[in-house]
Each structure stands twice: as C-alpha cells, then as structure tokens.
Design an enzyme around this catalytic site. Structure first.
Site, mmCIF file in Angstrom:
data_model
loop_
_atom_site.group_PDB
_atom_site.id
_atom_site.type_symbol
_atom_site.label_atom_id
_atom_site.label_comp_id
_atom_site.label_asym_id
_atom_site.label_seq_id
_atom_site.Cartn_x
_atom_site.Cartn_y
_atom_site.Cartn_z
ATOM 1 N N LYS A 143 25.249 33.497 3.797
ATOM 2 C CA LYS A 143 23.691 33.697 3.878
ATOM 3 C C LYS A 143 22.883 34.537 5.270
ATOM 4 O O LYS A 143 23.307 33.841 6.166
ATOM 5 C CB LYS A 143 22.742 32.385 3.710
ATOM 6 C CG LYS A 143 22.140 32.108 2.386
ATOM 7 C CD LYS A 143 21.395 30.853 2.394
ATOM 8 C CE LYS A 143 20.505 30.538 1.251
ATOM 9 N NZ LYS A 143 19.789 29.253 1.294
HETATM 10 C C1 E4P Z 1 16.893 28.493 -0.589
HETATM 11 O O1 E4P Z 1 18.093 29.236 -0.768
HETATM 12 C C2 E4P Z 1 16.583 27.941 0.467
HETATM 13 O O2 E4P Z 1 17.639 27.064 0.916
HETATM 14 C C3 E4P Z 1 15.523 27.075 0.169
HETATM 15 O O3 E4P Z 1 14.931 27.167 -1.284
HETATM 16 C C4 E4P Z 1 14.370 27.185 1.113
HETATM 17 O O4 E4P Z 1 13.124 26.498 0.780
HETATM 18 P P1 E4P Z 1 11.990 25.912 1.540
HETATM 19 O O5 E4P Z 1 10.593 26.715 1.545
HETATM 20 O O6 E4P Z 1 11.938 24.566 0.867
HETATM 21 O O7 E4P Z 1 12.490 25.979 3.159
#
Ligand code: E4P
Length: 230
Positions: A89
């Site tokens: 990522k």
């Molecule tokens: C997605 O891959 C992320 O890990 C995650 O959904 C981020 O979401 P948040 O807005 O709860 O931090």
C-alpha cells in the site's frame, strides 16, 4: 473478489476466512498499532507473514511506513518478498501533497512487478491517475468521502466507468466503511471490492428478525421431539 477484511486481528481473520466469505485482507499502520503489533518492522513482518499464510492465495495489503522516495521502494520490495500474496500500500501523495508517490507506484508495478494498492484516496480523479500509473488496486475511502459531505457512491460509479472505458485493469477497493449498508451500496455502485471491519461483517450477517425466527424453529423442534419421546 467482493469482500476484504480491514483488520490485523488474526483471530477475526481466521473466523471469517473459515466461513469462506472473505477474499483478502487490508491493513495499515493505524490498524496494526490498534491490534497490538509491537517490535517495529520485525513485528509488522511477523504479523504480515502470519496473515498472508492464513489467507493464501488471497491478497494481503501492507502499507509502507515512510514517505521517502527510496525507502518506499525498498519497503515495497521487502514487503512483497515476505509472501507471494502480499501487495504494497502506498498513499496517493505525501503528507504535504508531495508528488513522488505516483512515480514510486509506477516503478514498483512496472519495473519490479510488485502489486500496489494505492490508498488514502478521496476522489475518482485520484483513483484514475493511480490506475494510469499501473496500480493493481485503487482504494477510495468512502466513509471519509461521505463525512466531507460528498456522496461516495457517485465517485465509485465514476471510477468504475473510467476504468472500463479505458480498459484499465485496476480493481476498485472501497474502504473506510462506517455502516453495514455501505458494503452492498458500494458494490452496487461499481466497486470490485469493499473492505470492512469484522464488526461490520457480523452486522451484515445477524438480523434481529432472523434471530427470532431461529428461536421459534428451535423451540418448536424441541417441543416436537419432546412429544415424540412421550
Ligand atoms: C482501507 O484499506 C483502509 O485500511 C481503511 O478502510 C481506512 O479507513 P478509516 O477511515 O477507518 O481509517
């Protein structure tokens, strides 16, 4: 590949993987911290390898811990060497809008054959550029988009239309899932994948009226066998 689990909790991953309903796992530094991963990079490595082997061949996303150009490449190469189903990522840009990230994404995908999940995106235009750079996955944070006052479903539909129009192979992941309803509404809007926390998946399964119905069946089945025993 519709549902990924957004967690670093091994027991939760095991539970939903054994049900056969998840097709991948996403993590980020915040999630790993919350799940008690300690010991710096050695801890991240151990947890990532554990999850990757548990869900193989389904993919696990592991996020880089830096925004330095060279270190992002190095971590990308390292993380992807931990297991064949680990993808890396990378955020769409740096903390102050630095632009090198797209070049890193392009290099990892095209020169190093590393699968990249571009993350922290809030709009169709960001996802489109990440897909052009060669990303395998483009992650839009639907819950955060909704919290800014925009309808995330419209962004998801726009991205899907653009990917299809220009034959771009990127898969759309919608994350930042806040409500049970989001999962189906984003898939319906054109997402290839929605990533959700274990508690939201449980919320999709359990329904009060189903509970009541099951209780009725079990009560009557008991009465039935008690009557047969007499
Ligand atoms: C997605 O891959 C992320 O890990 C995650 O959904 C981020 O979401 P948040 O807005 O709860 O931090």
């Amino acid at each position: 590949m519709p549902i990924f689990l957004d967690t670093g909790n091994v027991n939760e991953i095991k539970k939903y993987h054994q049900m056969g309903i998840i097709r991948g796992v996403t993590t980020n530094p915040t999630i790993l911290l919350k799940e008690g991963v300690k010991g710096g990079m050695a801890g991240v490595k151990a947890r990532s390898i554990e999850i990757a082997s548990l869900i193989a061949p389904y993919p696990l996303s592991v996020e880089v811990t830096t925004n330095d150009y060279k270190k992002m490449i190095d971590e990308g190469l390292e993380f992807s060497s931990w297991a064949p189903n680990i993808n890396v990522k990378i955020t769409i840009h740096g903390p102050n809008g630095e632009l090198e990230n797209l070049e890193v994404i392009h290099k990892l995908e095209i020169e190093h054959n590393v699968r990249v999940n571009v993350t922290a995106m809030m709009s169709a235009q960001q996802c489109f550029l990440a897909a052009l750079a060669g990303a395998s996955y483009v992650s839009i944070f639907g819950g955060r988009v909704n919290n800014m006052g925009y309808d995330s479903r419209l962004e998801v539909t726009k991205i899907r239309d653009l990917l299809d129009q220009f034959n771009l192979p990127a898969q759309i992941i919608v994350g930042s899932t806040r409500e049970v309803l989001n999962v189906v509404e984003w898939l319906h809007a054109g997402a290839h994948i929605v990533t959700a926390t274990p508690s939201l998946i449980e919320g999709m399964i359990v329904h009060p009226y189903s509970k009541e119905t099951v209780q009725m069946f079990l009560k009557d089945a008991k009465a039935f066998s008690e009557a047969a025993g007499k």
